[in-house]
Design a protein around this motif. Structure first.
Motif, PDB file in Angstrom:
ATOM      1  N   LEU A 216       0.907  -1.257   0.007  1.00 27.52           N
ATOM      2  CA  LEU A 216       0.006  -0.088   0.048  1.00 27.52           C
ATOM      3  C   LEU A 216       0.936   1.315  -0.080  1.00 27.52           C
ATOM      4  N   ALA A 217       1.800   1.156   0.900  1.00 25.96           N
ATOM      5  CA  ALA A 217       2.987   2.381   0.750  1.00 25.96           C
ATOM      6  C   ALA A 217       3.396   2.736  -0.543  1.00 25.96           C
ATOM      7  N   ARG A 218       3.786   1.498  -1.209  1.00 26.38           N
ATOM      8  CA  ARG A 218       4.462   1.584  -2.748  1.00 26.38           C
ATOM      9  C   ARG A 218       3.410   2.395  -3.323  1.00 26.38           C
TER      10      ARG A 218
ATOM     11  N   GLN B 120       1.682   7.558  -6.205  1.00 26.52           N
ATOM     12  CA  GLN B 120       0.934   8.291  -6.420  1.00 26.52           C
ATOM     13  C   GLN B 120       1.418   9.788  -5.894  1.00 26.52           C
ATOM     14  N   GLY B 121       2.510   9.856  -5.151  1.00 26.11           N
ATOM     15  CA  GLY B 121       2.942  10.961  -4.605  1.00 26.11           C
ATOM     16  C   GLY B 121       2.478  11.307  -3.235  1.00 26.11           C
ATOM     17  N   ARG B 122       1.773  10.583  -2.709  1.00 28.29           N
ATOM     18  CA  ARG B 122       1.115  10.706  -1.468  1.00 28.29           C
ATOM     19  C   ARG B 122       1.913  10.542  -0.278  1.00 28.29           C
TER      20      ARG B 122
ATOM     21  N   VAL C 199       0.753  10.147   3.421  1.00 25.73           N
ATOM     22  CA  VAL C 199       0.086   8.887   3.791  1.00 25.73           C
ATOM     23  C   VAL C 199       1.135   7.822   4.037  1.00 25.73           C
ATOM     24  N   VAL C 200       2.068   7.789   3.205  1.00 21.75           N
ATOM     25  CA  VAL C 200       3.087   6.794   3.215  1.00 21.75           C
ATOM     26  C   VAL C 200       3.661   6.933   4.711  1.00 21.75           C
ATOM     27  N   MET C 201       4.193   8.194   5.150  1.00 24.15           N
ATOM     28  CA  MET C 201       4.750   8.113   6.421  1.00 24.15           C
ATOM     29  C   MET C 201       3.807   7.760   7.387  1.00 24.15           C
ATOM     30  N   GLN C 202       2.546   7.908   7.508  1.00 22.74           N
ATOM     31  CA  GLN C 202       1.696   7.585   8.364  1.00 22.74           C
ATOM     32  C   GLN C 202       1.719   5.776   8.485  1.00 22.74           C
TER      33      GLN C 202
END
Length: 174
Positions: A154-156, A161-163, A166-169
């Protein structure tokens, strides 16, 4: 591993030992995976198709063994770049497993969803991939299983997507 798998298959194919469909399917699946690990893809595919037939005959088309055989084949097809066929194979396995165990089965149903989510991600179908992976995360949290693998996929997706917020969380939650 490859040598032992080849010997096992040779023993029952030569009829030196009696083996039922479940045993033959398991040996074919193991040999297919071993061949995959050494990049003998044509042979691997041939042996990864055989367990599905064996399991379907022995225990039925919707049995988890047959569904896991389809999952193994679908995952393999995704890794070798045949992603449309991979997606179709995994979706079929998922539909069958849902009929057998339900939407929220934390075992094989979720593993099939995880593999399907990965293939959808590789195809750039991010919304559907995210839906499958979120379902796995929710199901595994309820059952107490670690969610590292689906969260990393999901993080990938979110990275692509440049989000990044969200990735950090997501990565902090692992």
């Amino acid at each position: 591993s490859l040598q032992y798998d080849q010997e096992a298959v040779q023993l029952f194919e030569s009829r030196a030992v009696d083996a039922n469909g479940v045993a033959r399917g398991g040996a074919y699946q193991s040999l297919g995976n071993s061949l995959n690990w050494v990049s003998r893809n044509d042979e691997a595919e041939r042996y990864l198709r055989k367990p599905i037939v064996e399991f379907e005959r022995a225990v039925g088309a919707d049995h988890p063994l047959a569904n896991d055989g389809r999952r193994e084949l679908g995952s393999f097809l995704g890794w070798i770049g045949r992603r449309e066929e991979s997606k179709d194979t995994l979706e079929g396995a998922l539909r069958s497993q849902i009929r057998r165990r339900g939407e929220d089965d934390p075992q094989l149903t979720s593993i099939i969803r995880l593999d399907l989510g990965r293939v959808l991600m590789m195809r750039g179908e991010y919304a559907e991939a995210e839906s499958q992976l979120q379902h796995v995360i929710k199901t595994w949290k309820v059952s107490g299983q670690p969610t590292n693998a689906p969260t990393m996929h999901l993080a990938r997706i979110h990275t692509e997507q440049g989000r990044f917020d969200v990735v950090m969380q997501e990565l902090e939650d692992i």
